[in-house]
Design an enzyme around this catalytic site. Structure first.
Site, PDB file in Angstrom:
ATOM      1  N   ARG A 123      29.292  30.271  56.206  1.00 19.46           N
ATOM      2  CA  ARG A 123      27.895  30.429  56.778  1.00 19.46           C
ATOM      3  C   ARG A 123      27.876  30.172  58.142  1.00 19.46           C
ATOM      4  O   ARG A 123      26.771  30.130  58.614  1.00 19.46           O
ATOM      5  CB  ARG A 123      26.939  29.921  55.664  1.00 19.46           C
ATOM      6  N   LYS A 145      26.498  40.757  69.291  1.00 25.29           N
ATOM      7  CA  LYS A 145      26.585  41.661  68.149  1.00 25.29           C
ATOM      8  C   LYS A 145      28.069  41.590  67.769  1.00 25.29           C
ATOM      9  O   LYS A 145      29.088  41.516  68.270  1.00 25.29           O
ATOM     10  CB  LYS A 145      26.430  42.908  68.651  1.00 25.29           C
ATOM     11  N   GLU A 187      30.801  51.853  80.702  1.00 27.34           N
ATOM     12  CA  GLU A 187      29.811  50.654  80.126  1.00 27.34           C
ATOM     13  C   GLU A 187      29.371  49.990  81.466  1.00 27.34           C
ATOM     14  O   GLU A 187      28.092  49.639  81.498  1.00 27.34           O
ATOM     15  CB  GLU A 187      30.486  49.592  79.248  1.00 27.34           C
ATOM     16  N   LYS A 229      22.673  43.050  81.076  1.00 21.90           N
ATOM     17  CA  LYS A 229      22.434  42.701  79.875  1.00 21.90           C
ATOM     18  C   LYS A 229      21.912  41.317  79.263  1.00 21.90           C
ATOM     19  O   LYS A 229      21.116  41.362  78.084  1.00 21.90           O
ATOM     20  CB  LYS A 229      23.944  42.678  78.909  1.00 21.90           C
ATOM     21  N   GLU A 239      17.643  43.832  68.676  1.00 21.99           N
ATOM     22  CA  GLU A 239      17.712  45.233  68.846  1.00 21.99           C
ATOM     23  C   GLU A 239      16.201  45.918  67.969  1.00 21.99           C
ATOM     24  O   GLU A 239      16.521  46.752  67.322  1.00 21.99           O
ATOM     25  CB  GLU A 239      19.018  46.044  68.593  1.00 21.99           C
ATOM     26  N   ARG A 243      16.399  46.370  73.351  1.00 22.86           N
ATOM     27  CA  ARG A 243      17.943  46.312  73.176  1.00 22.86           C
ATOM     28  C   ARG A 243      18.484  47.774  73.233  1.00 22.86           C
ATOM     29  O   ARG A 243      19.617  47.976  73.543  1.00 22.86           O
ATOM     30  CB  ARG A 243      18.200  45.034  72.261  1.00 22.86           C
ATOM     31  N   ASN A 247      22.439  51.430  74.394  1.00 21.27           N
ATOM     32  CA  ASN A 247      23.100  52.231  73.501  1.00 21.27           C
ATOM     33  C   ASN A 247      23.145  53.522  74.415  1.00 21.27           C
ATOM     34  O   ASN A 247      23.388  54.716  73.569  1.00 21.27           O
ATOM     35  CB  ASN A 247      22.433  52.374  72.252  1.00 21.27           C
ATOM     36  N   HIS A 250      25.450  56.237  73.274  1.00 19.94           N
ATOM     37  CA  HIS A 250      26.258  55.661  72.080  1.00 19.94           C
ATOM     38  C   HIS A 250      26.110  56.752  70.884  1.00 19.94           C
ATOM     39  O   HIS A 250      26.805  56.617  69.825  1.00 19.94           O
ATOM     40  CB  HIS A 250      26.046  54.205  71.982  1.00 19.94           C
ATOM     41  N   HIS A 254      29.452  57.376  69.377  1.00 15.92           N
ATOM     42  CA  HIS A 254      29.829  56.930  68.089  1.00 15.92           C
ATOM     43  C   HIS A 254      30.093  58.041  67.025  1.00 15.92           C
ATOM     44  O   HIS A 254      31.163  57.961  66.238  1.00 15.92           O
ATOM     45  CB  HIS A 254      28.861  56.088  67.245  1.00 15.92           C
ATOM     46  N   HIS A 267      36.516  53.820  72.902  1.00 15.67           N
ATOM     47  CA  HIS A 267      35.293  53.667  73.049  1.00 15.67           C
ATOM     48  C   HIS A 267      34.617  53.975  74.044  1.00 15.67           C
ATOM     49  O   HIS A 267      33.476  54.721  74.298  1.00 15.67           O
ATOM     50  CB  HIS A 267      34.713  52.269  72.759  1.00 15.67           C
TER      51      HIS A 267
END
Length: 363
Positions: A123, A145, A187, A229, A239, A243, A247, A250, A254, A267
């Site tokens: 955990r 993330k 990026e 960032k 997000e 936030r 993206n 993206h 993606h 990427h």
């Protein structure tokens, strides 16, 4: 070169530092103040390990009695359940406890995978990001993330889980292949349109220095990217709003990665092409002038990033993008530029999205 620290302050008094500079892996102060434990596990890949594994292990033996390593295969294709299970097996076989610290030594795949493993083992155990690619240093290692991919969608299985520290040693970029460097620059470029118009101009002026790996230019690019960032993440860690602007490019990107199969494009390559498409969509929806699209195209072409989308077909793109994390009730949401240095998340008419894909080769 003087090292620079960028701090991220989060709710409930949580905070950590991003340390940026040269020769940081072997610098004792890089590791001071981190959680202590009897054991540590370095997770890396077979491309990075020959260069930096023993250097990091030697540095960490001053803090941990036992420093083990797990070397995984390189590549986006391996950011999956199998690799996650391998990390879990390794931790359990070594009887790792709740104080065991994980160190993610590598690019975005290793960072995302190790962070996810740290967030779910017992955990939650501490982990440290040690990014060795430009893309990871300016983006994926920062902000908490974590995720693995699924055949139906990229980064769809994951958590928000912050590292204890990020150590961005610029010397690790010396061994980075040119293709990976260019992908990382995508990026970096992203931060200009969404948050800092002056930074976009700086990138255009200094692109040749960045491509030639000038350390001063890289240091500024990494630091400014991390500052932006950090500013965003501090306001919206999970997000729920702001936030999402990170993206930019993206949603299209993606879809490209998933549609082609993970690893066919890097990427950053997919994001770079996605930014051009999102810039065009920003213009077609009346938010930006047409010359902004031309400006982005020129910059991406100078960086040798793709500006022609793979011909997956409009319907395939639409289907993949409806599965994006930002979609709401099946409505595709895009990060669009509202003014240079400001972005927001918006829906767009399907016919305009189709026009963008047809214009840039995706149909």
């Amino acid at each position: 070169m003087t090292a620079h620290n960028v701090s991220i302050a989060l709710p409930d008094g949580r905070a950590y530092e991003i340390r940026i500079g040269s020769q940081l892996l072997g610098e004792p102060t890089s590791w001071q103040g981190l959680p202590k434990s009897a054991a540590a596990l370095i997770v890396t890949n077979d491309r990075v390990a020959p260069y930096y594994l023993e250097r990091l292990r030697s540095a960490l033996l001053a803090r941990h009695a036992s420093v083990e390593a797990l070397v995984l295969p390189d590549g986006e294709f391996h950011k999956d359940w199998v690799s996650l299970q391998t990390v879990m097996d390794t931790l359990l076989e070594r009887q790792a406890d709740r104080k065991t610290v994980l160190y993610a030594l590598g690019g975005g795949v290793i960072g995302d995978l190790t962070g996810f493993a740290a967030s779910i083992y017992m955990r939650g155990v501490p982990f440290v990001q040690v990014p060795t690619t430009l893309l990871a240093q300016v983006d994926s290692s920062v902000g908490g993330k974590t995720a693995i991919n699924h055949p139906l969608g990229k980064n769809m299985i994951g958590t928000f889980y912050q590292p204890a520290r990020v150590i961005a040693d610029l010397d690790s970029l010396d061994t980075l292949p040119d293709r990976e460097l260019r992908a990382g620059l995508a990026e970096v470029i992203k931060y200009g349109p969404i948050a800092d118009a002056e930074f976009l101009t700086w990138i255009e002026v200094n692109l040749d220095a960045l491509l030639s790996r000038d350390k001063a230019a890289l240091a500024h690019a990494v630091r400014r990217s991390c500052e932006i960032k950090a500013w965003v993440v501090q306001q919206d860690e999970r997000e729920s709003g702001l936030r999402a602007i990170l993206n930019f490019g993206h949603t299209f990107g993606h879809a490209i990665e998933t549609g082609l199969g993970y690893g066919a494009w890097l990427h950053g390559e997919a994001v770079g092409c996605g930014m051009l498409l999102a810039s065009d969509l920003s213009a077609r929806t009346g938010r930006m002038p047409a010359d902004f699209v031309d400006r982005m195209r020129r910059l991406l072409e100078r960086t040798s990033l793709p500006v022609v989308a793979p011909a997956l077909g409009v319907e395939r793109y639409m289907s993949l993008m409806r599965g994006d994390k930002k979609s709401e009730a099946g409505e595709i949401r895009f990060v669009l530029i509202e003014a240079l240095g400001r972005a927001g998340t918006h829906a767009a008419p399907d016919d305009l999205v189709a026009q963008v894909l047809e214009t840039h080769g995706g149909a």
